[in-house]
Design a protein around this motif. Structure first.
Motif, short mmCIF file in Angstrom:
data_model
loop_
_atom_site.label_atom_id
_atom_site.label_comp_id
_atom_site.label_asym_id
_atom_site.label_seq_id
_atom_site.Cartn_x
_atom_site.Cartn_y
_atom_site.Cartn_z
N UNK A 160 5.08 13.49 8.89
CA UNK A 160 5.17 11.95 8.40
C UNK A 160 4.53 11.66 7.66
N UNK A 161 4.95 11.00 6.65
CA UNK A 161 4.20 10.14 5.50
C UNK A 161 3.04 9.39 6.52
N UNK A 162 1.62 10.13 6.01
CA UNK A 162 0.71 9.69 6.28
C UNK A 162 -0.64 8.61 5.59
N UNK A 163 -1.55 8.10 6.17
CA UNK A 163 -2.24 7.01 5.02
C UNK A 163 -3.74 7.49 4.53
N UNK A 164 -4.07 7.74 3.89
CA UNK A 164 -4.96 8.35 2.35
C UNK A 164 -5.62 8.95 3.82
N UNK A 212 -0.62 4.73 -10.42
CA UNK A 212 -2.03 4.34 -10.64
C UNK A 212 -2.91 5.13 -8.93
N UNK A 213 -2.33 4.76 -8.25
CA UNK A 213 -3.35 4.71 -6.56
C UNK A 213 -2.55 6.20 -6.86
N UNK A 214 -1.86 6.62 -6.82
CA UNK A 214 -0.71 8.54 -6.56
C UNK A 214 -2.54 9.49 -7.26
N UNK A 215 -2.21 8.58 -9.08
CA UNK A 215 -3.03 9.19 -9.66
C UNK A 215 -4.47 9.42 -9.52
N UNK A 216 -5.01 8.45 -8.55
CA UNK A 216 -6.77 8.10 -8.61
C UNK A 216 -6.71 9.18 -7.32
N UNK A 217 -5.82 9.25 -5.82
CA UNK A 217 -6.22 9.64 -5.11
C UNK A 217 -5.96 11.09 -5.38
N UNK A 241 0.85 -1.04 0.01
CA UNK A 241 0.25 0.30 -0.01
C UNK A 241 0.84 1.64 0.27
N UNK A 242 0.68 2.34 -0.03
CA UNK A 242 1.42 3.19 -0.04
C UNK A 242 0.52 4.64 0.80
N UNK A 266 1.87 19.95 -2.27
CA UNK A 266 2.37 18.32 -2.85
C UNK A 266 2.74 17.42 -2.01
N UNK A 267 2.78 16.36 -2.30
CA UNK A 267 2.89 14.98 -2.10
C UNK A 267 3.55 14.16 -2.42
N UNK A 268 4.28 13.44 -1.33
CA UNK A 268 5.44 12.15 -1.96
C UNK A 268 4.61 10.80 -1.75
N UNK A 269 4.75 10.02 -2.30
CA UNK A 269 4.14 8.86 -2.61
C UNK A 269 4.73 7.41 -2.42
N UNK A 270 4.61 7.15 -1.38
CA UNK A 270 6.13 6.05 -1.01
C UNK A 270 4.88 4.72 -0.52
N UNK A 271 5.76 3.39 -0.93
CA UNK A 271 5.44 1.87 -0.77
C UNK A 271 5.66 1.46 0.32
N UNK A 272 5.07 0.82 0.46
CA UNK A 272 4.89 0.31 2.58
C UNK A 272 4.45 -1.41 1.78
N UNK A 273 4.66 -2.31 2.51
CA UNK A 273 4.71 -3.70 3.06
C UNK A 273 4.40 -4.52 4.10
#
Ligand code: C2E
Ligand code: CA
Ligand code: CA
Length: 679
Positions: free
Chosen positions: A661-665, A495-500, A440-441, A456-463
């Motif tokens: 910090x990076x935030x959930x959607x 895709x997630x970044x653009x959708x969001x 998820x991102x 702006x927002x930077x999209x960062x991946x998480x596993x």
């Protein structure tokens, strides 16, 4: 013996005598004899050639033969027919001569009675029978002797008989040729090796300076006089050579003649068995030649092979031959160091190998080549106790050594394996994550230093991992890149970044630029641009709200990067150079690429406050970036002091834990909805 009727032929010209004899045979022994009577020798011969007779009663005084001539004629014509001679009383000497000549008995006519006659006939028949059996037996013996001789001379095994002192008594042809001589010359000579008891063993003799392998099978002859032994000798030299060739085929590397992996493992197993008894130490060295592929490519494989042979030769000398040195792969070698007493000697040996193998090689045609190599080392019993693991660990250590640069050696350590294990776990996880939404991102706000608002927002991946919790990208992105999975994963993130972003805009929130990280692998995909286009169209996001982050490593493939960046630029998608300052590109170098934004790496920001030098560096970067009309974002801003300093230096935007910090959607949506500046 005389149970069946005996056919007797009487040869007698005197009718009176004949009648008398007939009476004698018919009388008391009626039915036992059948008597035929002829009066002349010629008649007898005629009769015998047509009819069967068991015995002849022969009068030595016949009208057509006198004396012994009749006897001789009959013996010649019918050699197996027993003959009893009849003489008159006056012919004493004739009877004796008849007996001498082979008549079985001789009766004097006037003195015979029926009992004497019958006995004489019986004895004669019996003797004849025994004689012929004997003759037959003699014939059999001599033929089996002949057979034995034939067999002995025809078989390829050498056969000799030696006495108790080991002196050869007899020998066959094959034995003679084994010793390079003839049969007679062997007799009386010592055998040359002990062969007394009954035994089977392998021995080696020399013939014309060449070693000959013999399989010896000695059999003590029980019935012979004391100590004689029958010795079979088989020449197994060719068989041995064939076996050796087969062994070599299966256990040796054809090119270098070194042991192959199978033989090495065999030796390692034996070394381990020895070391476990003596508490010894074993080291396994795994070598890899670094530049062999290049030599193969530039000079061709024959030259590469020549070089490999040379390398093997040097290794053989260094390791003093033996099968503890093996070629285990194209350009890989392994060495077993057994009987080590101290670990401290291993680095010396490894260094010696690196030095010696690193010396230049003069190949055919005046080529001089140098090679570099890396060595991985594993230890028994420290790292493992079985051959397979030891070799595997040495190879693992080799890969670690290669990462440390050329001409390097590295020991295996448990952490190495932990690393490999973890990598594997990550990979497995990543694969299932692709199906199960475990990837998820999160979104990290980027804030304007002039307004304090999120721009702006930077999209960062998480596993997500069941046991390991959340896995950071630094651990799984490299795995995803190596396995090629990054292509699919990267598209998903985009895709997630653009959708969001589109969703936020539709919620009426102030528009912002969504930054998405790109991997070099993704850029190499032929359909990369069409993929980006497709995502934009599919989500309906305007391209000016998407920014793609690229690292400096991409600048190496100048042409391609330039093409892709230009195309993105044309579409209207923004691009930024990520982690600026960590790579090798200079600002002037950057000028040729149509970037919009420069992200100053976290390491500069971190050290900015305690080193004037770093502060000056950041100041220079910002000034020059502005000269090239690049927007600047400072990464990893953690304190107010850093923020204020960056503000005073004219930096455009900040990103870091100090602001968020990076935030959930959901959390990001909530933060954006507050529409509040950070300062
Ligand atoms: P990056 O692009 O430099 O991302 C910024 C990293 O700095 C993020 O780490 C972020 O969490 C961290 N960071 C932000 N503010 C601070 C701060 O104030 N202090 C400190 N100490 N760290 C801060 P993260 O999320 O672990 O990402 C690490 C790297 O993984 C990223 O570095 C990026 O290179 C890569 N990555 C993340 N997501 C993606 C992706 O979707 N695709 C690709 N290709 N790479 C990604
Ligand atoms: Ca980034
Ligand atoms: Ca970065």
């Amino acid at each position: 013996m005389l149970s069946k009727k005996l056919n007797v032929l009487l040869l007698e010209d005197n009718q009176k005598d004949a009648a008398l004899i007939r009476r004698m045979l018919d009388g008391a022994f009626n039915g036992l004899f059948h008597l035929d009577h002829v009066v002349k020798l010629s008649e007898a011969i005629n009769f015998l050639s047509l009819s069967q007779a068991d015995l002849i009663l022969l009068d030595l005084n016949l009208p057509d033969s006198r004396g012994l001539t009749g006897l001789t004629s009959l013996q010649t014509a019918f050699p197996h027919l027993p003959i009893v001679a009849l003489t008159g009383a006056q012919d004493n000497t004739l009877g004796a001569r008849a007996l001498e000549q082979g008549a079985l008995d001789c009766l004097v006519k006037d003195t015979i009675d029926s009992e004497k006659l019958v006995q004489a006939i019986r004895h004669a028949v019996e003797r004849q029978h025994i004689q012929s059996r004997l003759a037959q037996a003699m014939e059999e013996v001599s033929s089996s002797n002949r057979l034995l001789k034939q067999v002995l001379s025809s078989i390829s095994d050498g056969v000799v008989i030696v006495n108790e002192k080991g002196i050869i008594q007899s020998a066959n042809t094959a034995a003679a040729s084994l010793f390079n001589t003839h049969e007679e010359a062997l007799v009386g000579r010592p055998l040359g090796f002990p062969a007394t008891g009954t035994e089977k063993k392998e021995i080696q003799i020399e013939r014309g300076g060449q070693p000959i392998h013999l399989e010896m099978h000695a059999v003590k002859l029980e019935r012979e006089e004391a100590g004689a032994t029958l010795v079979f000798l088989r020449n197994t030299t060719e068989q041995k050579q064939l076996q050796e060739r087969l062994f070599n085929l299966a256990h040796r590397d054809g090119l270098t003649g070194l042991a192959n992996r199978a033989l090495l493992m065999d030796h390692l197993k034996k070394s381990i068995a020895g070391a476990s008894r003596s508490n010894g130490l074993i080291a396994v060295l795994y070598l890899d030649i670094d530049r062999l592929a290049r030599i193969n490519n530039t000079l061709g494989h024959p030259m590469g092979n020549l070089l490999l042979k040379e390398i093997a030769k040097r290794l053989k000398v260094l390791m003093r031959g033996g099968d503890d040195t093996a070629r285990v792969g194209g350009d890989e070698f392994a060495i077993i160091l057994s009987d080590l007493t101290r670990v401290e000697t291993i680095p010396n040996i490894a260094q010696k190998i690196i030095d010696r193998l690193g010396e230049p090689y003069s190949l055919e045609g005046g080529h001089e080549w140098g090679i570099a190599l890396s060595i991985g080392i594993s230890l028994y019993p420290n790292d493992a106790r079985d051959p397979e693991s030891l070799l595997e660990y040495a190879e693992m250590a080799l890969h670690r050594a290669k990462r440390g640069g050329k001409n390097n050696y590295h020991y295996y350590s448990h952490t190495l394996q932990e690393g490999v294990k973890e990598r594997l776990a990550v990979e497995t996880n990543l694969r299932s994550a692709l199906h199960e939404q475990n990837l998820f991102v999160v979104y990290q706000p980027i804030v304007s230093l002039t307004t304090g608002y999120i721009v702006g927002m930077e999209v960062l991946l998480r596993l997500k991992h069941e046991n390991m919790g959340i896995i950071a990208p630094s651990r799984f992105i490299p795995v995803a890149e190596e396995t090629g999975m990054i292509v699919k994963i990267g598209t998903g993130a985009l895709l997630k970044a653009c959708t969001q972003n589109k969703a936020w805009q539709e919620m009426g929130l102030p528009p912002l630029v969504m930054a998405v990280n790109l991997s070099a692998i993704q850029l190499k995909e032929a359909n990369f641009l069409s993929m980006v286009n497709h995502v934009l169209r599919h989500t309906g996001l305007s391209p000016q709200y998407l920014e793609l982050e690229l690292t400096e490593s991409l600048m190496q493939d100048t042409e391609r990067t330039l093409r892709v960046l230009s195309s993105l630029h044309e579409i209207g998608v923004l691009s930024s150079i990520d982690d600026f300052g960590t790579g090798y590109s200079s600002l002037s170098h950057l000028r040729q690429f149509p970037f919009n934004t420069l992200k100053i790496d976290i390491s500069f920001i971190r050290n900015m406050m305690n080193h004037q030098n770093n502060l000056n560096l950041v100041k220079t970067i910002i000034t020059m970036a502005h000269n090239f009309e690049l927007r600047t974002i400072a990464e990893g801003v953690e304190t107010l002091e850093q923020l204020q300093t960056l503000q005073s230096l004219g930096c455009d935007e900040v990103q870091g834990f100090f602001v968020s910090k990076p935030l959930s959607a959901d959390a990001a949506t909530k933060r954006l909805s507050e529409r509040k500046p950070f300062f």
